[in-house]
Design an enzyme around this catalytic site. Structure first.
Site, PDB file in Angstrom:
ATOM      1  N   GLY A   1      -2.241  -1.937  -6.701  1.00  0.00           N
ATOM      2  CA  GLY A   1      -3.526  -2.002  -6.034  1.00  0.00           C
ATOM      3  C   GLY A   1      -3.495  -2.293  -4.359  1.00  0.00           C
ATOM      4  O   GLY A   1      -3.423  -3.433  -4.007  1.00  0.00           O
TER       5      GLY A   1
ATOM      6  N   THR B   1      -5.346   3.579   5.892  1.00  0.00           N
ATOM      7  CA  THR B   1      -3.979   3.118   5.823  1.00  0.00           C
ATOM      8  C   THR B   1      -3.715   1.734   6.849  1.00  0.00           C
ATOM      9  O   THR B   1      -2.754   1.238   6.891  1.00  0.00           O
ATOM     10  CB  THR B   1      -2.953   4.219   6.797  1.00  0.00           C
ATOM     11  OG1 THR B   1      -3.623   4.512   7.804  1.00  0.00           O
ATOM     12  CG2 THR B   1      -2.873   5.443   5.929  1.00  0.00           C
TER      13      THR B   1
ATOM     14  N   SER C   1      -2.713   4.835  -8.685  1.00  0.00           N
ATOM     15  CA  SER C   1      -2.001   5.721  -9.732  1.00  0.00           C
ATOM     16  C   SER C   1      -1.662   4.755 -10.809  1.00  0.00           C
ATOM     17  O   SER C   1      -1.470   3.747 -10.823  1.00  0.00           O
ATOM     18  CB  SER C   1      -0.929   6.095  -9.120  1.00  0.00           C
ATOM     19  OG  SER C   1      -0.976   7.068  -7.749  1.00  0.00           O
TER      20      SER C   1
ATOM     21  N   GLU D   1      11.519   1.992  -2.195  1.00  0.00           N
ATOM     22  CA  GLU D   1      11.255   3.235  -2.794  1.00  0.00           C
ATOM     23  C   GLU D   1      11.918   4.284  -1.991  1.00  0.00           C
ATOM     24  O   GLU D   1      12.146   5.573  -2.108  1.00  0.00           O
ATOM     25  CB  GLU D   1       9.934   3.411  -3.067  1.00  0.00           C
ATOM     26  CG  GLU D   1       9.317   2.532  -4.139  1.00  0.00           C
ATOM     27  CD  GLU D   1       7.760   2.629  -4.732  1.00  0.00           C
ATOM     28  OE1 GLU D   1       7.427   3.550  -4.208  1.00  0.00           O
ATOM     29  OE2 GLU D   1       7.259   2.002  -5.445  1.00  0.00           O
TER      30      GLU D   1
END
Length: 151
Positions: A30, A38, A64, A151
């Site tokens: 979250g 952004t 997501s 990531e």
């Protein structure tokens, strides 16, 4: 992931083996809000310390996998920015969504793309145990960046 690099020893022992085995799903982050885009330093979701809990209010969007996760890493403002540094005062909380849904947490699916499970998440006086603070209070923006860079 925030728990691996910034979690307490107790958090690592409590959650990591169960996440690794698949018993717990930590798939929701979250961060993004409808009014900040952004500009993460402008988030409005806040958490106030009340006794042995944080009380969270606000909204996230484009979260997501919230409907399919047991846990969420949540970025919230826990104090005012210090010394003109807008990113200070943001903290990461680990939310146990299994207990939270219907108790201050509401998840609404967003129908944006086929086969993409994204949601809006609303926090209305959601209580999160104080022990679920990841790392140090006010340093959450750095922790989120660490996770994204990995990531």
């Amino acid at each position: 992931m925030g728990i691996v690099t910034h979690g307490s020893d107790e958090q690592k022992q409590r959650y990591l083996p169960r996440i690794a085995s698949g018993e717990l799903r930590l798939q929701a982050f979250g961060v993004t809000e409808p009014t900040s885009g952004t500009d993460t330093a402008s988030i409005k979701t806040n958490a106030k310390k009340v006794g042995d809990h944080w009380v969270v209010n606000g909204q996230k969007v484009w979260t997501s996998r919230a409907e399919h996760s047991d846990l969420m890493l949540l970025l919230a403002r826990t104090s005012a920015p210090a010394g003109g540094k807008r990113h200070d005062g943001l903290s990461v909380l680990l939310v146990d969504m299994r207990d939270a849904v219907g108790n201050g947490l509401t998840i609404r699916p967003l129908r944006a793309m086929i086969n993409h499970a994204t949601t809006e998440v609303f926090f209305d006086d959601l209580k999160v145990p104080a022990a679920n603070l990841i790392g140090e209070e006010g340093k959450g923006f750095r922790y989120i960046l660490d996770g994204m860079n990995a990531e």
